[in-house]
Enzyme design. Structure first.
Site, PDB file in Angstrom:
ATOM      1  N   ARG A  92       0.827  -1.209   0.000  1.00 57.38           N
ATOM      2  CA  ARG A  92       0.000   0.000   0.000  1.00 57.38           C
ATOM      3  C   ARG A  92       0.855   1.250   0.000  1.00 57.38           C
ATOM      4  O   ARG A  92       0.520   2.233  -0.627  1.00 57.38           O
ATOM      5  CB  ARG A  92      -0.889  -0.018   1.248  1.00 57.38           C
ATOM      6  N   TYR A  93       1.927   1.215   0.768  1.00 55.12           N
ATOM      7  CA  TYR A  93       2.770   2.398   0.909  1.00 55.12           C
ATOM      8  C   TYR A  93       3.965   2.277  -0.036  1.00 55.12           C
ATOM      9  O   TYR A  93       4.311   1.184  -0.482  1.00 55.12           O
ATOM     10  CB  TYR A  93       3.276   2.505   2.350  1.00 55.12           C
ATOM     11  N   ARG A  96       7.228   0.048   1.818  1.00 56.56           N
ATOM     12  CA  ARG A  96       7.110  -1.058   2.773  1.00 56.56           C
ATOM     13  C   ARG A  96       5.889  -1.913   2.466  1.00 56.56           C
ATOM     14  O   ARG A  96       4.909  -1.425   1.922  1.00 56.56           O
ATOM     15  CB  ARG A  96       7.077  -0.528   4.211  1.00 56.56           C
ATOM     16  N   CYS A 105      -3.140 -17.698  15.512  1.00 58.41           N
ATOM     17  CA  CYS A 105      -2.777 -16.713  16.532  1.00 58.41           C
ATOM     18  C   CYS A 105      -2.750 -17.405  17.891  1.00 58.41           C
ATOM     19  O   CYS A 105      -3.411 -18.419  18.078  1.00 58.41           O
ATOM     20  CB  CYS A 105      -3.816 -15.600  16.616  1.00 58.41           C
ATOM     21  N   CYS A 109      -8.491 -12.570  19.289  1.00 59.10           N
ATOM     22  CA  CYS A 109      -9.029 -11.339  19.852  1.00 59.10           C
ATOM     23  C   CYS A 109     -10.382 -11.080  19.215  1.00 59.10           C
ATOM     24  O   CYS A 109     -10.507 -11.108  17.992  1.00 59.10           O
ATOM     25  CB  CYS A 109      -8.082 -10.179  19.561  1.00 59.10           C
ATOM     26  N   CYS A 112     -10.642  -8.379  16.370  1.00 59.32           N
ATOM     27  CA  CYS A 112      -9.574  -8.407  15.367  1.00 59.32           C
ATOM     28  C   CYS A 112     -10.004  -7.837  14.012  1.00 59.32           C
ATOM     29  O   CYS A 112     -11.062  -8.174  13.494  1.00 59.32           O
ATOM     30  CB  CYS A 112      -9.098  -9.843  15.174  1.00 59.32           C
ATOM     31  N   ARG A 114      -8.657  -8.636  11.312  1.00 61.97           N
ATOM     32  CA  ARG A 114      -8.582  -9.715  10.318  1.00 61.97           C
ATOM     33  C   ARG A 114      -9.453 -10.905  10.730  1.00 61.97           C
ATOM     34  O   ARG A 114      -9.160 -12.057  10.410  1.00 61.97           O
ATOM     35  CB  ARG A 114      -7.119 -10.141  10.136  1.00 61.97           C
ATOM     36  N   ASP A 272     -11.148  -0.456  13.895  1.00 57.94           N
ATOM     37  CA  ASP A 272     -11.561  -0.496  12.500  1.00 57.94           C
ATOM     38  C   ASP A 272     -13.033  -0.901  12.385  1.00 57.94           C
ATOM     39  O   ASP A 272     -13.615  -1.429  13.329  1.00 57.94           O
ATOM     40  CB  ASP A 272     -10.686  -1.508  11.730  1.00 57.94           C
ATOM     41  N   ASP A 309      -6.767   3.904  10.934  1.00 60.19           N
ATOM     42  CA  ASP A 309      -6.421   3.271   9.666  1.00 60.19           C
ATOM     43  C   ASP A 309      -7.631   3.559   8.777  1.00 60.19           C
ATOM     44  O   ASP A 309      -8.706   2.994   8.968  1.00 60.19           O
ATOM     45  CB  ASP A 309      -6.179   1.762   9.851  1.00 60.19           C
ATOM     46  N   LYS A 316      -2.789   4.719   7.383  1.00 59.97           N
ATOM     47  CA  LYS A 316      -2.857   5.237   8.746  1.00 59.97           C
ATOM     48  C   LYS A 316      -2.747   6.755   8.764  1.00 59.97           C
ATOM     49  O   LYS A 316      -1.890   7.319   8.090  1.00 59.97           O
ATOM     50  CB  LYS A 316      -1.718   4.634   9.571  1.00 59.97           C
TER      51      LYS A 316
HETATM   52  C1  LIG Z   1       0.407  -0.536   9.057  1.00 59.99           C
HETATM   53  C2  LIG Z   1       0.841  -0.946   7.733  1.00 59.99           C
HETATM   54  C3  LIG Z   1       2.186  -0.805   7.342  1.00 59.99           C
HETATM   55  C4  LIG Z   1       3.242  -0.222   8.251  1.00 59.99           C
HETATM   56  O1  LIG Z   1       2.984   1.108   8.551  1.00 59.99           O
HETATM   57  P1  LIG Z   1       3.986   1.927   9.492  1.00 59.99           P
HETATM   58  O2  LIG Z   1       3.259   3.215   9.727  1.00 59.99           O
HETATM   59  O3  LIG Z   1       5.253   2.080   8.712  1.00 59.99           O
HETATM   60  O4  LIG Z   1       4.196   1.141  10.732  1.00 59.99           O
HETATM   61  C5  LIG Z   1       2.528  -1.214   6.084  1.00 59.99           C
HETATM   62  N1  LIG Z   1       1.617  -1.724   5.230  1.00 59.99           N
HETATM   63  C6  LIG Z   1       0.325  -1.840   5.566  1.00 59.99           C
HETATM   64  C7  LIG Z   1      -0.642  -2.388   4.570  1.00 59.99           C
HETATM   65  C8  LIG Z   1      -0.119  -1.463   6.836  1.00 59.99           C
HETATM   66  O5  LIG Z   1      -1.396  -1.604   7.173  1.00 59.99           O
HETATM   67  S1  SF4 Z   2      -5.502  -8.972  16.828  1.00 60.98           S
HETATM   68 FE1  SF4 Z   2      -6.080 -10.537  15.318  1.00 60.98          FE
HETATM   69  S2  SF4 Z   2      -4.176 -11.035  14.281  1.00 60.98           S
HETATM   70 FE2  SF4 Z   2      -3.613 -10.033  16.209  1.00 60.98          FE
HETATM   71  S3  SF4 Z   2      -3.355 -11.703  17.699  1.00 60.98           S
HETATM   72 FE3  SF4 Z   2      -5.449 -10.956  17.884  1.00 60.98          FE
HETATM   73  S4  SF4 Z   2      -6.616 -12.322  16.564  1.00 60.98           S
HETATM   74 FE4  SF4 Z   2      -4.488 -12.515  15.945  1.00 60.98          FE
END
Ligand SMILES: *Cc1c(COP(=O)(O)O)cnc(C)c1O
Ligand code: SF4
Length: 374
Positions: A92-93, A96, A105, A109, A112, A114, A272, A309, A316
């Site tokens: 996305r960025y 990175r 996991c 959570c 979560c 995800r 989120d 986010d 973010k």
């Molecule tokens: C959070 C995230 C990152 C890392 O973001 P930083 O602000 O550098 O910690 C990179 N890619 C994705 C898709 C993210 O959600």
């Molecule tokens: S927040 Fe989601 S990905 Fe992270 S440890 Fe908890 S269940 Fe796993």
């Protein structure tokens, strides 16, 4: 068998055990657990002091997860799947990427992001890893990779080492980060052998996940100390959660205790818009009040960035009390991301009425104004 494997085996992971150990009627949560699995490690079970406390709320399923509100309807509110050029990778960025190495996991959570896939079987296959490596080899702008999931520390050392070795063979990847909840929930996983292995792949960073001061037990502190002694800089990520840590006193204590175990607070996330998690959401004013209560009142080292986010993959956005664009409507706020894009964040319903909202805004020194969505 390794102790951490035994701890996983001895975790609560079905509704019958949940009923027997914690008294949650199996029938009330069976449907929920079929969709969203449960796992509570012995270390986390010990942190629970009473029914409904902040640790309990994070790990014990409730029927509220079957409800949905109009804002929290998506399984993938951050559009991670849309930004995925090859399976398991999110790019996305500019510089990175995020790599999902497993769906497993240490605990599941309930809030979560995800929730759509954690707990289902599956981890990065050798073939998928080579697709990722091929993609990254051609992208010389990528200098930072985050191993995520699920939780990457659920993977055995030998497999993790295979992934680290493949990534370290790409010369433009400067740093490797882990996003993990393992040290705080399955501390037995942080073995001497694991630390010795990790040291061979430096620079490695880890961002740990902590939401409440009661999560910092002596065994958790020991696991963090081992990682720090292995030369891994530790950061923390915290999700702002209703009934868990939506309180400046609790958050301040958490941030201070993290510093004391050599973990530097990095992010506090606004929750989120994930289907099945609406009951954990707080209003944005709550997060801003927490930052206001931290900044200047305790070590600057203890003050993380408070971020949303942005829905739809906007990335973010760090919020400071004066950088939020307040609409005259109490239903939403607007945030501006790093590309100057303005995105709406819908708020949960106002609880205390219009007068209390006006008081909150006044305390934050902000003036709500008409705001046009473009
Ligand atoms: C959070 C995230 C990152 C890392 O973001 P930083 O602000 O550098 O910690 C990179 N890619 C994705 C898709 C993210 O959600
Ligand atoms: S927040 Fe989601 S990905 Fe992270 S440890 Fe908890 S269940 Fe796993």
């Amino acid at each position: 068998m390794d102790q951490w494997r035994k701890d996983i085996r001895d975790s609560i992971n079905d509704v019958e055990t949940l009923e027997r150990v914690l008294g949650v009627p199996a029938n009330e949560v069976r449907d929920i657990v079929d969709r969203y699995p449960v796992r509570i490690t012995p270390a986390v079970l010990k942190m629970i002091k009473e029914k409904g406390d902040p640790i309990w709320k994070q790990v014990v399923p409730t029927s509220q997860e079957g409800e949905s509100d109009s804002a929290c309807h998506s399984g993938d509110p951050l559009h991670e799947e849309k930004d995925s050029p090859v399976p398991n990778l999110v790019h996305r960025y500019p510089d990175r990427v995020l790599l999902f190495v497993t769906n497993q996991c240490p605990i599941y959570c309930r809030f979560c992001t995800r929730k759509r896939f954690v707990g289902s079987p599956g981890m990065l296959t050798p073939d998928e890893l080579s697709q990722v490596v091929n993609y990254l080899s051609a992208r010389t702008e990528v200098r930072d990779i985050i191993l995520s999931g699920g939780d990457p520390l659920m993977v055995a050392d030998v497999l993790l080492e295979r992934i680290l070795g493949a990534l370290r063979a790409i010369s433009h990847i400067e740093i490797i980060r882990f996003g993990t909840r393992v040290p705080g929930t399955l501390p037995s996983r942080i073995t001497d052998a694991f630390c010795a292995m990790i040291k061979r792949y430096h620079p490695i960073y880890m961002n740990l996940h902590f939401n409440h001061p009661d999560e910092i037990t002596p065994e958790v502190a020991l696991a963090c100390n081992k990682l720090a002694d292995a030369g891994v800089p530790l950061g923390s990520q915290t999700v702002l959660l209703a009934g868990v840590n939506d309180d400046p006193t609790v958050m301040k204590r958490l941030m201070q205790k993290l510093l004391a175990i050599r973990v530097k607070p990095y992010y506090i996330y606004q929750a989120d818009l994930v289907a099945g998690t609406h009951h954990f959401r707080t209003r944005v004013e709550t997060g801003l009040k927490i930052i206001t209560a931290l900044r200047g009142h305790t070590s600057g080292m203890a003050v993380p960035h408070y971020v949303i986010d942005a829905p739809g993959g906007g990335g973010k956005v760090a919020l400071l009390p004066r950088d939020v664009l307040w609409s005259i409507s109490d239903k939403e706020v607007f945030v501006k991301n790093y590309e100057d894009k303005i995105i709406s964040y819908p708020q949960p319903d106002l609880q205390g009425g219009a007068a209390s909202w006006a008081e909150d805004l006044q305390a934050l020194s902000v003036i709500a104004q008409p705001f046009l969505e473009d």
